[in-house]
Design an enzyme around this catalytic site. Structure first.
Site: not given
Length: 466
Positions: A207-208
């Site tokens: 993810g981020s």
């Protein structure tokens, strides 16, 4: 007649030489495999009659020891489930795992140094004893990590970014090491897979949190500066595919620094496209993806797609930590630690000291550099941007008064609608890093909501005054 005797003698000498060579080959190249073969009953009996050495934490807590029961020794784990997947079990029925497996020959005293010690000991007393391990693990931090994960699936890794020493490694759910023999069927049948070390064997989209790698590459290549601006409309079209921000949020005009603080997907997709597949792959590899990580227990290789297999859609999604990108908390802790350590990733380790049965030092761990992921100036700029995540952005849960904390949140898609994994990475103090942390909570929603509080608790414990 004499000639015949000489021929026969030479034949026997040749056969004897071949026999010696064969035995030598078996001892040198196959001995360890034969000794550890489950079918080798002699090795199993040796293990049962040997006082297996202790495993102790950095703060002096005994994690594994042995006690004599009749003519045999039984393994005991005074801390029960603490760091279970890392320490591993030693079982006569189910063999070994974790550090118990990696360092089996040292703990039994059957390594080369232990073998010599054992020979001299045979003339003094019949008992056999193995060597001991001292770990870098801090049980104070380990308890905090495990308490934070209680009742959830996930993992925590905490490192000393300057040395690569593992300070804590937790995987949840866990199991009591003392119950392996008595509850093996129940443990192995558990659908939650407590035997799996999610910290090193997990396979998650980052993810981020991957944006720290994308940002580091962009800063190192001089493509963007923290003050460069972007116009975010909430979505970005790439080859007919739409990249959106979390919850379809629109941020408008933002700087590169603000894009990291608020984890703007559309901006980082553009950054990835500007970098291109080759450079994105190159920097991911420098940070530890696509390579084997040397460690005391096996670590699953983290991967991003190879440039030849990426189109622009893949590049955009890879830059924000999705697509086919897979990793684990151990790798993300290493990447975070590299930024903290002036861009240098250290080789990780958890066994700091090995002693033989007499207490003589057999081996000590030495710190060594693994890779210069990005330059020190780029790492310093990225650190300031990550401090902004904590002080101005989504990472406020780890904002500690008087301490600059560098962080990055992450919310990773799982492929199941409505279910996301929560990620959080951080290091502190930003000006003199003492600890780097990566946490994942499976199906935890946002990283700031699920993983962030665990990171905060670890930072509070690690940085509190003695």
């Amino acid at each position: 007649m004499n000639r015949q005797i000489r021929v026969i003698t030479l034949v026997f000498l040749g056969m004897f030489a071949l026999l010696v060579l064969n035995v030598s080959y078996i001892v040198l190249f196959q001995g360890k495999d034969l000794a550890s073969n489950p079918a080798n009953t002699r090795a199993a009996e040796t293990a049962r009659t040997t006082e297996r050495g202790q495993i102790t934490s950095a703060d002096g807590i005994v994690l594994a020891t042995s006690r004599k029961v009749g003519n045999h020794y039984e393994r005991q784990y005074p801390q029960g489930a603490m760091a279970a997947q890392l320490i591993g079990y030693s079982s006569y029925r189910y063999h070994n795992s974790g550090l118990e497996k990696t360092y089996d020959d040292y703990l039994l005293g059957t390594d080369s140094a232990g073998f010599i010690t054992d020979l001299t000991r045979k003339f003094k007393r019949p008992e056999k004893r193995g060597g001991s391990l001292t770990l870098t693990l801090d049980t104070r931090l380990q308890k905090v990590a495990e308490a934070g994960l209680a009742g959830q699936k996930g993992a925590v890794v905490a490192l000393d970014p300057k040395t690569g020493a593992v300070l804590a490694m937790a995987s949840s759910p866990s199991f009591d090491l003392n119950e392996v023999d008595s509850s093996w069927t129940v443990i192995t049948a558990d659908a939650n897979a407590p035997l799996v070390n999610r910290a090193t064997e997990g396979a998650y989209a980052p993810g981020s949190t991957f944006k720290i790698i994308t940002a580091g590459a962009a800063l190192e290549e001089g493509i963007y500066r923290p003050t460069d601006t972007f116009d975010d409309t909430g979505s970005l079209e790439v080859m007919g595919t739409t990249v959106k921000n979390l919850n379809d949020r629109v941020f408008g005009r933002v700087t590169f620094k603000e894009a990291l603080e608020f984890s703007v997907n559309t901006v980082f997709a553009q950054v990835g496209l500007k970098l291109g597949a080759n450079r994105l792959f190159q920097y991911a590899s420098k940070f530890g993806f696509n390579t084997e990580i040397p460690f005391d227990i096996p670590v699953k290789i983290s991967r991003v797609k190879r440039p030849s297999a990426m189109d622009e859609v893949d590049v955009a999604w890879t830059a924000i930590g999705q697509a086919k990108t897979v990793t684990n908390p151990f790798e993300m802790a290493l990447a975070t630690a590299a930024i903290a350590n002036d861009g240098v990733s250290m080789n990780p380790y958890v066994v700091s000291l090995i002693k033989d049965a007499k207490g003589m030092v057999v081996r000590t761990a030495g710190t060594s550099e693994r890779e210069q992921a990005i330059s020190a100036p780029a790492a310093a700029t990225l650190t300031d941007m990550m401090v902004g995540v904590t002080q101005e952005g989504f990472g406020s849960v780890v904002n500690i008064p008087g301490i600059r904390v560098a962080s990055k949140t992450g919310t990773a898609e799982t492929g199941i609608p409505g279910q996301t994994h929560g990620w959080f990475v951080a290091f502190a103090p930003a000006d003199n890093p003492q600890i780097a942390i990566a946490v994942i909570v499976e199906n935890g929603g946002t990283g700031s909501g699920s993983a962030g509080p665990i990171v905060r608790a670890l930072l509070d414990e690690a940085l509190k005054s003695p």
